[in-house]
Scaffold this active site. Structure first.
Site, PDB file in Angstrom:
ATOM      1  N   LYS A 271       0.828  -1.205   0.000  1.00  0.00           N
ATOM      2  CA  LYS A 271       0.000   0.000   0.000  1.00  0.00           C
ATOM      3  C   LYS A 271       0.862   1.254   0.000  1.00  0.00           C
ATOM      4  O   LYS A 271       0.439   2.318  -0.456  1.00  0.00           O
ATOM      5  CB  LYS A 271      -0.898   0.014   1.242  1.00  0.00           C
ATOM      6  N   ARG A 272       2.074   1.125   0.521  1.00  0.00           N
ATOM      7  CA  ARG A 272       2.969   2.291   0.631  1.00  0.00           C
ATOM      8  C   ARG A 272       3.819   2.516  -0.608  1.00  0.00           C
ATOM      9  O   ARG A 272       4.541   3.487  -0.706  1.00  0.00           O
ATOM     10  CB  ARG A 272       3.863   2.123   1.863  1.00  0.00           C
TER      11      ARG A 272
END
Length: 504
Positions: A271-272
């Site tokens: 997600k990062r």
């Protein structure tokens, strides 16, 4: 003892299909989340069914209203529309879990009454101690100790001040289902113990609220990520109990989409990771048509020899059964290439209008543009539409048309030939002879070719490279002669002279 597929499994396949997108509002929307929404949306639109958008926001420590608004923004931008849910309402409102606590309490009472759920007073320390005494590995967890507590035992625990958690009585047979993407899957009997559905104190857990909402909202197909597949066994067990208690009268079908991997290695796209940030992709200049096209290819294809297609073509062709179970890899270059193909499919006026936010962000035009800026943009946009992959390239490609002074890129200056000054001076002389009213791209090309190629004997690359740098400040720009026509005679000549001065 083995179990066949639950005969109550839905057979919905057309307009009675109901799918859902039910994210938690934590952090920014990411590629994996959006693909989940896209596949559910495409399947609903393909079958003529309905997409329900609900929000799982019971984790007060992590959920935020800002993230919720970003979710709505993301789906709205991508034109993934829904039929029921947040912002729209519907027959099963409310569609936010934080507003459905009374619903969960009522369903819990029905499951208690049916005997499917029971009170459990065991603490983690007591479970560990019993496992150790029995020679069971602690990792096996709960030992179903509280299944058959007597009323007297329950009363004694309450007298100690204990509050019960509530556990589902797991069937003692295999649980089997046919995954829409992966085929038949069996969870052997005893592979997991009775599990908590509501904590002591009354907090309903995801393993309870998610299937309960699906059941009450009539969800027929649960399409979600591969990482959630292990929880399907618990959902099947709970669904059997919900059916027996009369909460619902069917079991949904499940389909688990493949993981999306990063560009290198075999790790799930984080997600990062900047590639996973939906809004960063939009900021770079992805258009929703191009991004939806690419995301749909992360596990599915319309044809072996075709990657680019429209939204309508996606809907017409998409079937969840055609999704490949193998992991998909996010390829930034391919994503940008497909986006570029969709940029070229836009109508010229539409394309020009989509450039405005990017040009405005760079301080080049007002929003909306002035009449003069709009005229320049309308004339310039067709010159770059064929060569752009991202709308974010607009300021670099077109900025020189909206600035009075040219900023020269260092690499552009380094690439100039030794005779750049001579080329520029000859070009100024040639352009001075072109009439102001006849300063067209064709006339400019004819005059410069005569002076530089015929007159100085230069090759086009050597002849026109210095002019491109003088006009735009870059080695790569829109077509040179058309750019000079847009700038006009006086400004074109001024810019050529300005580079001569800069070089001297």
């Amino acid at each position: 003892m083995s179990a066949a597929i639950d005969p109550r499994t839905t057979t919905a396949s057309g307009t009675d299909v109901r799918v859902r997108f039910c994210p938690s509002p934590t952090g920014l929307p990411h590629v994996g989340m959006v693909r989940t929404a896209l596949y559910n949306w495409a399947y609903a639109r393909h079958t003529g069914g309905k997409l329900i958008f609900r929000v799982e926001d019971t984790d007060a420590a992590r959920d935020s209203e800002e993230s919720y608004r970003q979710l709505v923004d993301a789906l709205t931008w991508l034109e993934i529309d829904w039929d029921e849910g947040v912002e729209k309402g519907g027959p099963h409102a409310p569609y936010r879990q934080s507003q459905r606590r009374e619903v969960y309490a009522e369903v819990l009472e029905r499951l208690i009454a049916s005997g499917a759920v029971y009170e459990s007073y065991s603490t983690a320390e007591e479970i560990d101690a019993r496992n150790e005494a029995a020679g069971r590995a602690k990792q096996l967890g709960y030992d179903n100790f509280d299944r058959d507590l007597t009323d007297e035992q329950k009363a004694a625990f309450r007298a100690e001040g204990r509050e019960p958690a509530y556990r589902l009585r797991v069937p003692d047979h295999d649980l089997t289902y046919v995954d829409l993407i992966r085929g038949e899957v069996t969870f052997p009997a005893g592979s997991f113990p009775d599990f908590v559905v509501v904590r002591a104190g009354g907090q309903a857990l995801y393993t309870f609220t998610n299937p309960v909402d699906d059941a009450l909202m009539g969800i027929t197909h649960v399409i979600r990520g591969e990482d959630l597949m292990p929880s399907t066994a618990r959902q099947l067990a709970l669904y059997a109990a919900l059916n027996d208690a009369g909460v619902t009268d069917f079991v949904p079908r499940f389909g688990h989409m493949p993981l999306v991997l990063g560009e290198t290695g075999n790790k799930k796209l984080s997600k990062r990771d900047p590639q996973a940030d939906l809004f960063l992709l939009r900021e770079k200049g992805f258009i929703h048509e191009g991004l939806l096209n690419y995301l749909s290819l992360l596990g599915w294809s319309i044809a072996a020899d075709r990657d680019v297609f429209s939204r309508d073509e996606l809907v017409a062709a998409f079937d969840i059964a055609d999704v490949n179970p193998n992991p998909a890899r996010f390829d930034q270059k391919k994503a940008e290439s497909i986006n570029g193909d969709h940029i070229r499919m836009l109508e010229p006026a539409d394309f020009a209008s989509r450039l405005v936010p990017y040009l405005h962000a760079a301080g080049l035009v007002a929003n909306p543009p002035t009449a003069a800026q709009q005229a320049t943009l309308d004339a310039a946009a067709p010159l770059v539409q064929e060569r752009m992959q991202l709308l974010g390239e607009a300021s670099g490609l077109l900025g020189f048309l909206f600035r009075d002074e040219v900023a020269y890129d260092e690499d552009a200056l380094k690439g100039l030939p030794a005779n750049a000054g001579e080329v520029l001076v000859a070009s100024v002389g040639a352009l001075e002879l072109v009439p102001e009213q006849g300063f067209t791209a064709a006339a400019v090309q004819e005059a410069l070719a005569g002076a530089l190629i015929d007159g100085l004997g230069l090759k086009p690359r050597v002849a026109y490279g210095p002019l491109r740098v003088a006009v735009s400040g870059r080695r790569v720009s829109p077509p040179l002669f058309e750019s000079m026509e847009l700038l006009g005679k006086a400004e074109s000549v001024r810019r050529l002279g300005a580079l001569v001065e800069h070089l001297s």
